[in-house]
Enzyme design. Structure first.
Site, PDB file in Angstrom:
ATOM      1  N   PRO A 245      -4.833  12.581   9.129  1.00 24.83           N
ATOM      2  CG  PRO A 245      -3.696  14.610   9.434  1.00 24.83           C
ATOM      3  CD  PRO A 245      -4.251  13.707   8.364  1.00 24.83           C
ATOM      4  CE  LYS A 248     -10.399  18.494   4.324  1.00 25.01           C
ATOM      5  NZ  LYS A 248     -10.280  18.172   2.893  1.00 25.01           N
ATOM      6  CB  CYS A 363      -5.676  18.832  -1.096  1.00 24.68           C
ATOM      7  SG  CYS A 363      -4.637  17.401  -0.851  1.00 24.68           S
TER       8      CYS A 363
END
Length: 410
Positions: A245, A248, A363
């Site tokens: 989204p 980063k 992640c």
């Protein structure tokens, strides 16, 4: 009010059944509820998050109270109602049972099973006792982590995974306004000069001018680790290849003060739309966006100085925010996602100029997706070398993450 309670339980049970279909994530389920029943979405999310944090307990309590099986629709209602009764402080256990009974009574298909639901839930609550109840954690993942990281580090990570994370934000510019002065700074060695705070009053934060004018971005501190790792390579043309989204992308932009040419790409047009809106709201009009498949990128070879890859992964580093991820983890899914990561890496390295860099980020905390993936890539690409890499395990103040900065030699 009673009607609202039934609506919430019905929506939660429907969302949970959708998750069990195997085709969607918990985030997807909550977004679907938000689109259909926006006023119920927050309560539904609370039920589902608590369910997945205590999944083994809730599942076992319900199924031990059922002697001859239970139909899928009734099971979902029972699981959500039991979660409410045990873990929702705003509703008494007796009330949660009554609401579930009413939901069943008012359904066309299962109205004759209301007595059954009443007996099952009351038996389950008697078996549960008064608690407190420890969060669940899949034993196979615990064993994996103990083998990789040791018992002490695993215990700390497991404890962090079971906690409800605080609302954390990054201050992009300026100073913290007086209205948010109670927010607590989060000092972490991997965050560089990014400034993170934990906020105890979300309503005040979202109503603040600092949030509305884009000076605050809701973000977990772990996101800064990969960006800080590649900061020395932030120059020239930069591609964020799995950008949506967009958190980063914003961080990369802020890290270099806008002194680079950014392209944010994602394969999903649906995910690109809100990302573009967010980029515009935050004043990043110079960032180009593109609909692009990371496995088949439409960009010219050797056209970027830095390619940032926050790749799809198993999400085992972020169960505080995606508690369903641990319950989807298995060897088959791990192999599938690792194979996709390998495809993305092999496709994206062609876009990097000689002397440029690729930042690989997940992640996940699984070696197959992290160090082993990087080592395999380097073995297949002798023109590349590892500059640095780092892993974060889930902790009290941040999620888990992994990142590796790779240089492509000329």
């Amino acid at each position: 009010m009673k009607g609202d309670s039934e609506k919430i339980l019905t929506a939660a049970a429907s969302a949970l059944r959708e998750w069990y279909s195997g085709s969607v994530t918990l985030d997807d389920c909550v977004e679907h509820v938000r689109a259909a029943e926006p006023e119920a979405a927050r309560s539904v999310a609370s039920i589902l998050f608590e369910y997945f944090r205590h999944k083994e307990l809730v599942d076992s309590l319900l199924m031990r109270s059922v002697s001859r099986g239970i139909k899928p629709e009734l099971k979902m209602i029972g699981l959500c109602a039991l979660t409410q009764a045990l873990f929702q402080t705003a509703i008494a256990g007796e009330s949660a049972v009554n609401i579930a009974v009413d939901v069943v009574k008012h359904s066309k298909k299962h109205r004759m099973a209301s007595g059954f639901m009443n007996a099952v839930l009351r038996n389950a609550l008697r078996s549960a006792g008064k608690g407190p109840f420890e969060p669940s954690f899949p034993p196979e993942i615990r064993r994996r982590w103990e083998a990789q990281f040791g018992q002490e580090a695993t215990e700390q990570a497991v404890a962090a995974c079971g906690a409800n994370p605080p609302l954390t934000f990054r201050l992009r510019s300026g100073e913290l306004p007086a209205e948010l002065a109670e927010s607590v700074p989060v000092e972490l060695d991997f965050a560089g000069d990014f400034r993170f705070f934990e906020c105890s009053d979300p309503g005040k934060l979202f109503a603040s001018d600092t949030f509305r004018n884009g000076a605050i971005y809701i973000q977990d501190p772990a996101t800064s680790m990969s960006v800080s790792l590649c900061r020395p390579a932030l120059r020239g043309r930069v591609l964020d290849s799995c950008a949506a989204p967009g958190g980063k992308t914003v961080m990369l932009f802020d890290a270099c003060g806008g002194n680079a040419e950014f392209t944010a790409a994602d394969r999903s047009a649906a995910r690109l739309k809100p990302m573009r809106e967010n980029i515009t709201r935050l004043g990043l009009e110079s960032v180009k966006t593109a609909e692009a498949d990371a496995v088949h990128p439409p960009f010219d070879a050797e056209s970027f100085d830095l390619v940032f890859l926050d790749v799809p992964c198993s999400n085992t580093g972020v169960p505080r925010r995606r508690p369903d991820a641990l319950h989807r983890f298995d060897a088959k899914r791990l192999n599938e996602v690792a194979a996709l990561q390998k495809q993305i890496l092999n496709a994206q390295i062609r876009l990097v100029k000689p002397g440029g860099h690729l930042l690989y980020s997940t992640c996940s905390v699984e070696p197959e997706e992290d160090e082993q993936q990087v080592a395999s890539f380097l073995a297949a690409h002798p023109e590349c070398e590892l500059v640095s890499q780092r892993r974060l395990l889930p902790a009290v103040h941040h999620d888990g993450a992994f990142a590796a900065l790779i240089r492509k030699n000329g």
